[in-house]
Every structure is written in structure tokens, then in C-alpha cells.
Design an enzyme around this catalytic site. Structure first.
Site, PDB file in Angstrom:
ATOM      1  N   GLY A 163      -3.189   3.695   2.216  1.00 43.96           N
ATOM      2  CA  GLY A 163      -4.490   3.445   1.622  1.00 43.96           C
ATOM      3  C   GLY A 163      -4.046   3.017   0.025  1.00 43.96           C
TER       4      GLY A 163
ATOM      5  N   GLY B  86      -0.518   0.317   5.042  1.00 42.18           N
ATOM      6  CA  GLY B  86      -0.626  -1.060   5.766  1.00 42.18           C
ATOM      7  C   GLY B  86      -0.818  -2.215   4.665  1.00 42.18           C
TER       8      GLY B  86
ATOM      9  N   ARG C 245     -13.168 -10.185   6.077  1.00 39.13           N
ATOM     10  CA  ARG C 245     -13.457  -9.244   4.861  1.00 39.13           C
ATOM     11  C   ARG C 245     -14.391  -9.579   4.086  1.00 39.13           C
ATOM     12  NH1 ARG C 245     -10.191  -7.892   1.430  1.00 39.13           N
ATOM     13  NH2 ARG C 245     -10.572  -5.545   1.674  1.00 39.13           N
TER      14      ARG C 245
ATOM     15  N   CYS D  53     -22.173 -20.134  11.756  1.00 40.05           N
ATOM     16  CA  CYS D  53     -23.542 -19.996  11.632  1.00 40.05           C
ATOM     17  C   CYS D  53     -24.006 -18.621  11.204  1.00 40.05           C
ATOM     18  CB  CYS D  53     -24.382 -20.412  12.725  1.00 40.05           C
ATOM     19  SG  CYS D  53     -24.176 -22.217  13.218  1.00 40.05           S
TER      20      CYS D  53
HETATM   21  N1  LLP Z   1      -3.850   5.497   8.223  1.00 38.74           N
HETATM   22  C1  LLP Z   1      -4.907   5.516   8.828  1.00 38.74           C
HETATM   23  C2  LLP Z   1      -5.320   6.828   9.578  1.00 38.74           C
HETATM   24  C3  LLP Z   1      -5.786   4.776   8.564  1.00 38.74           C
HETATM   25  O1  LLP Z   1      -7.140   4.759   9.061  1.00 38.74           O
HETATM   26  C4  LLP Z   1      -5.335   3.633   7.808  1.00 38.74           C
HETATM   27  C5  LLP Z   1      -6.618   2.437   7.660  1.00 38.74           C
HETATM   28  C6  LLP Z   1      -4.163   3.615   7.250  1.00 38.74           C
HETATM   29  C7  LLP Z   1      -3.471   4.413   7.485  1.00 38.74           C
HETATM   30  C8  LLP Z   1      -3.819   2.260   6.533  1.00 38.74           C
HETATM   31  O2  LLP Z   1      -4.697   1.996   5.415  1.00 38.74           O
HETATM   32  P1  LLP Z   1      -3.998   0.855   4.365  1.00 38.74           P
HETATM   33  O3  LLP Z   1      -2.806   1.413   3.755  1.00 38.74           O
HETATM   34  O4  LLP Z   1      -4.109  -0.311   5.127  1.00 38.74           O
HETATM   35  O5  LLP Z   1      -5.128   0.954   3.315  1.00 38.74           O
HETATM   36  N2  LLP Z   1     -10.294  -3.525   7.438  1.00 38.74           N
HETATM   37  C9  LLP Z   1     -10.335  -2.811   6.106  1.00 38.74           C
HETATM   38  C10 LLP Z   1      -9.395  -1.759   6.049  1.00 38.74           C
HETATM   39  C11 LLP Z   1      -9.581  -0.665   6.970  1.00 38.74           C
HETATM   40  C12 LLP Z   1      -8.576   0.600   6.920  1.00 38.74           C
HETATM   41  C13 LLP Z   1      -8.625   1.380   8.072  1.00 38.74           C
HETATM   42  N3  LLP Z   1      -7.796   2.416   8.144  1.00 38.74           N
HETATM   43  C14 LLP Z   1     -10.191  -3.895   5.062  1.00 38.74           C
HETATM   44  O6  LLP Z   1     -10.072  -5.148   5.340  1.00 38.74           O
HETATM   45  O7  LLP Z   1     -10.167  -3.404   3.762  1.00 38.74           O
END
Ligand code: LLP
Length: 426
Positions: free
Chosen positions: A244, A283, A326, A357
Site C-alpha cells: 500500500g 506493488g 486508472r 466509446c
Molecule cells: N497486498 C494485498 C493483499 C493487496 O490487496 C494489494 C493491493 C497489495 C498487497 C499491493 O498494494 P500496493 O502496494 O500496490 O498498493 N488497481 C488499483 C490498486 C488496487 C490494489 C489492490 N490490492 C490502482 O490502480 O490504484
């Protein structure tokens, strides 16, 4: 044109980027371009924040599952957090060992559980259980295979993160994680079953966190829970605090990824679990700033507005919401700049839109001087860009280009329009 990010990582030089599409590489837009050097540097900077504490950076593959990126991260000691059998296979195929993979997600199929239980022989590090019901299903699959499943309990910490509602996951209304009231049953089942070994506790509060408060609140909750159930946790190998960590999309970001990690390590070191391994699941922060979506300008369109209002101007580009979802899905804003010249803040503003579209196929406003650029760069598109792309409207998937030392070292070709046509015709 930008060559370095705030942390000093080498990025993209506009003129060279432009040459990729004008030159002999045979590359066409829309295409994602990534800097593998910057991605690896980002991982190294994050890992330095652990200050010698035992840890695993389980990269959230959903952010970007490209093989060249996974291989580069694996070479620098990353594990993986996967959410499907497909992601598990791609992580294994890229050289991430099963002992460094955790599997999250609220709905796992039987065959996906079987793959997790048997990957590489002994299976993966841990299946993260999101409910008591799921623990029962994992035990049943393990029993069929004559195995003991390593499980971690993904706890819902009841923390509402200050982020977009679509990506907040750690609050009471979310479908994610085991609610506090269900935890006694989850502990009893996971420590009492002959087919389960409780190896970890986990939480994840949400994505794109720009300050550390919610993350540390959840971490404190997790540590308190662990303390309260200490007798049951003899075999506990790790505490997983989720991902996150946010990035700067142009409006600033108060906390950098290593700030989360440093504060977390300090918390764990003050707890009775100072000797356990710390997992994080980032991520976005590893890849987001180190990928751009490159697009060509198809044309400009203008419409005179009534009553002395300024004329409306649109810049039509060849990338659409199918390539980068996004903005349409979250109202996210990505900086859009001319590829081969400096952005000019004072120039007339255009709404940059794609060919799909839907009115939401709109990347927001950006300034462009005459003559209009041939190509533009949409910044900070390395995370949740290609992985959320689709062939909606009968479009191709974008190509992906990987740079090291400023040179192209790999290209992944996206599915073509012809492939879409034959797939549809069956
Ligand atoms: N761990 C779990 C259990 C998760 O659900 C997620 C993201 C992560 C790790 C990684 O989170 P990060 O470090 O990437 O923030 N599509 C959305 C983001 C969806 C995140 C879903 N879960 C966007 O484009 O902002």
C-alpha cells in the site's frame, strides 16, 4: 522530458524515448516503457529500510506481472504476493522460489489451492486465509493431497485508510480479511487441524497510502493480536503487514516507501515478536514511477463555446481507457507531457482523450504549445497499467518495452487486433 525521479533513479530521456518509436525498433504506440534499473534501485532502497531485520519483500504481482520485471526483482531478493493460480505460475516461471511466495485473495479455486500446496514440491510459503470458511476448504484440499498446509490468517484490522474507496481494504465493511469476532474460531481451527500449520498473521489496509498512520495503526493491531494469542503461535514464522505504500503522482507524497518500513521495524523491535520475519507486500511503489505509457497524437479537436467562454480543446491520442484504466475507474490523474520537448505550463490546455466509446475515456487536462507534439508520455503508469488493460472496443493490447542502461533489453508484444478478431469469430 524527465530523466530522474525525486529519489535520483534514472528514468526516461524524452528524445531517446521518441527515437524508440521513430527508429528501427519497429515499436508502435500505444506502448508501455519501463526502466528495470529504476525498479531494482527502488527495491534496494526499500530493503535498506529494514536495517538488518529479517524480512521478505513479497512483491504484489498484480501491480505488474511482466516477466522481465519479475526476473529483475527476483534477482534482487524479492518474493511474491500472488492472488491467482495464473500469478503464482508466472512468479514461479520468473524464478521466484515457492518458499518466497504468499497467496492472498478472498476467493481461491480448488485447483489454485492444490497448485499452491504442491508448487515446486513442498508448496509455497503460505496461503493467506481470508475467512474461517476458507480455512476449512484449505484443510480439506491438504487432506486430499496428504499434506499439511502452511496458512496465515489475514486479519481485518478495522482501520479505514485515507485513500480512494475502491482501494481501501482494511475496514469493517470490506470483504477482505477475518473480522475480530471470528478470530478465536480461526485460531482454534488453524492450530487444531492436523492439516494446517499456522505460520503467519497478515493484514493489508489499502493502496496508495501517502502517510504512515493507518498502516502503523493496523500494524499495532496485528502485533497486539499476536501477543494476545502468543501460546497458540509457537510455529509463527512471520508477520505480514501488507503493501500500500503510495507514490507521488504529481501532488506530492508525504511518506516514501522506506519511511513505512523503518517505522514498522521500530514497532516490531519493541514487541515480543522482534525475532520473527517481517513481510511486506508492496506493488505500486516498486514499479509505478518507473513505467510510462507512450501514445501518439491522432489529432486535435476544438469546439467554440457559447457566450465568450474559452473554446474547448481535445487532444485525441491513440491510447485509451483499455490501455490505462486508472483515470476512468478511480478518477486518477497522471501527468501527461510532450514526449520530445519540455512541458510548458502556460500553454493552452487540452483534454487528453482516447478513442474508446465512453465519456470516461478521458485522461484529464494537460498544456500543449503549438506545434502540437507527435507523441506524448503518460507518467507513473508502471503499476496497475498493463495488468488492468483489456481489448475493449476491439483494440490491441499495448506492447511493453524494458530498458536497462537506457537500452531496450526486452519487448513483450501485446495481443493484436487480428488475434482479437479471430478470438471473437471462434
Ligand atoms: N497486498 C494485498 C493483499 C493487496 O490487496 C494489494 C493491493 C497489495 C498487497 C499491493 O498494494 P500496493 O502496494 O500496490 O498498493 N488497481 C488499483 C490498486 C488496487 C490494489 C489492490 N490490492 C490502482 O490502480 O490504484
Amino acid at each position: 522530458v524527465f530523466t530522474r525521479d525525486a529519489a535520483g533513479h534514472a528514468l526516461f530521456e524524452g528524445a531517446r524515448l521518441d527515437a524508440l518509436f521513430a527508429g528501427a525498433h519497429g515499436l508502435t504506440t500505444p506502448a508501455y516503457v519501463y526502466s528495470l534499473d529504476a525498479i531494482v534501485a527502488e527495491l534496494d532502497a526499500l530493503r535498506a529500510g529494514f536495517d538488518g531485520a529479517a524480512h521478505l519483500v513479497a512483491y504484489a504481482v498484480k501491480a505488474n506481472s511482466a516477466g522481465p520485471i519479475l526476473r529483475a526483482l527476483a534477482e534482487h531478493g524479492a518474493g511474491a504476493d500472488v492472488v491467482s493460480g495464473g500469478e503464482l505460475q508466472v512468479a514461479l516461471g520468473a524464478g521466484i522460489g515457492p518458499e518466497s511466495i504468499v497467496y492472498s485473495g478472498v476467493g481461491k479455486r480448488d485447483e489454485e489451492l492444490d497448485l499452491a500446496l504442491t508448487a515446486g514440491g513442498p508448496g509455497i510459503l503460505s496461503i493467506q486465509a481470508e475467512s474461517v470458511e476458507e480455512l476449512g476448504r484449505i484443510a480439506e484440499r491438504a487432506a486430499r493431497l496428504g499434506r499439511r498446509a502452511p496458512v496465515s490468517l489475514r486479519v481485518n484490522p478495522g482501520v479505514l485508510a485515507d485513500t480512494h474507496a475502491h482501494v481501501a481494504t482494511g475496514h469493517d465493511e470490506a470483504k477482505f480479511g477475518i473480522a475480530a469476532a471470528e478470530l478465536p474460531a480461526a485460531f482454534a481451527l488453524s492450530t487444531g487441524s492436523p492439516h494446517l500449520t499456522l505460520v503467519g498473521l497478515a493484514s493489508h489496509v489499502g493502496s496508495q497510502l501517502t502517510e504512515t498512520t493507518a498502516y502503523l495503526d493496523a500494524a499495532t493491531t496485528l502485533l497486539r493480536l499476536a501477543e494476545a494469542h502468543q501460546q497458540a503461535l509457537g510455529a509463527l514464522q512471520f508477520l505480514d503487514f501488507g503493501g500500500g505504500f503510495g507514490i507521488d503522482y504529481g501532488d506530492g507524497c508525504a511518506a516514501c516507501p522506506a519511511d513505512f518500513v523503518r517505522a514498522l521495524v521500530a514497532l516490531v523491535r519493541r514487541s515480543p515478536f522482534a525475532d520473527r520475519r517481517i513481510l511486506v507486500e508492496p506493488g505500486r511503489c516498486l514499479v509505478g514511477a518507473h513505467g510510462v505509457l507512450c501514445a501518439s497524437v491522432l489529432m486535435a479537436k476544438s469546439a467554440r463555446a457559447a457566450d465568450g467562454e474559452p473554446a474547448r480543446r481535445w487532444l485525441m491520442i491513440d491510447a485509451g481507457m483499455n490501455d490505462l484504466l486508472r483515470p476512468a475507474l478511480y478518477g486518477a490523474r497522471h501527468r501527461i507531457e510532450p514526449m520530445a520537448s519540455q512541458p510548458q505550463a502556460e500553454a493552452p490546455r487540452y483534454r487528453v482523450v482516447g478513442p474508446v466509446c465512453e465519456s470516461s475515456d478521458d485522461f484529464g487536462e494537460a498544456p500543449f504549445a503549438e506545434p502540437l507534439p507527435r507523441r506524448v508520455v503518460i507518467r507513473d503508469a508502471g503499476a496497475y497499467g498493463f495488468t488492468m488493460a483489456s481489448q475493449y472496443n476491439g483494440r490491441a493490447l499495448p506492447d511493453e518495452v524494458f530498458l536497462r542502461g537506457g537500452r531496450v533489453v526486452a519487448v513483450l508484444r501485446g495481443a493484436t487486433v487480428d488475434a482479437w478478431v479471430s478470438g471473437r469469430l471462434g
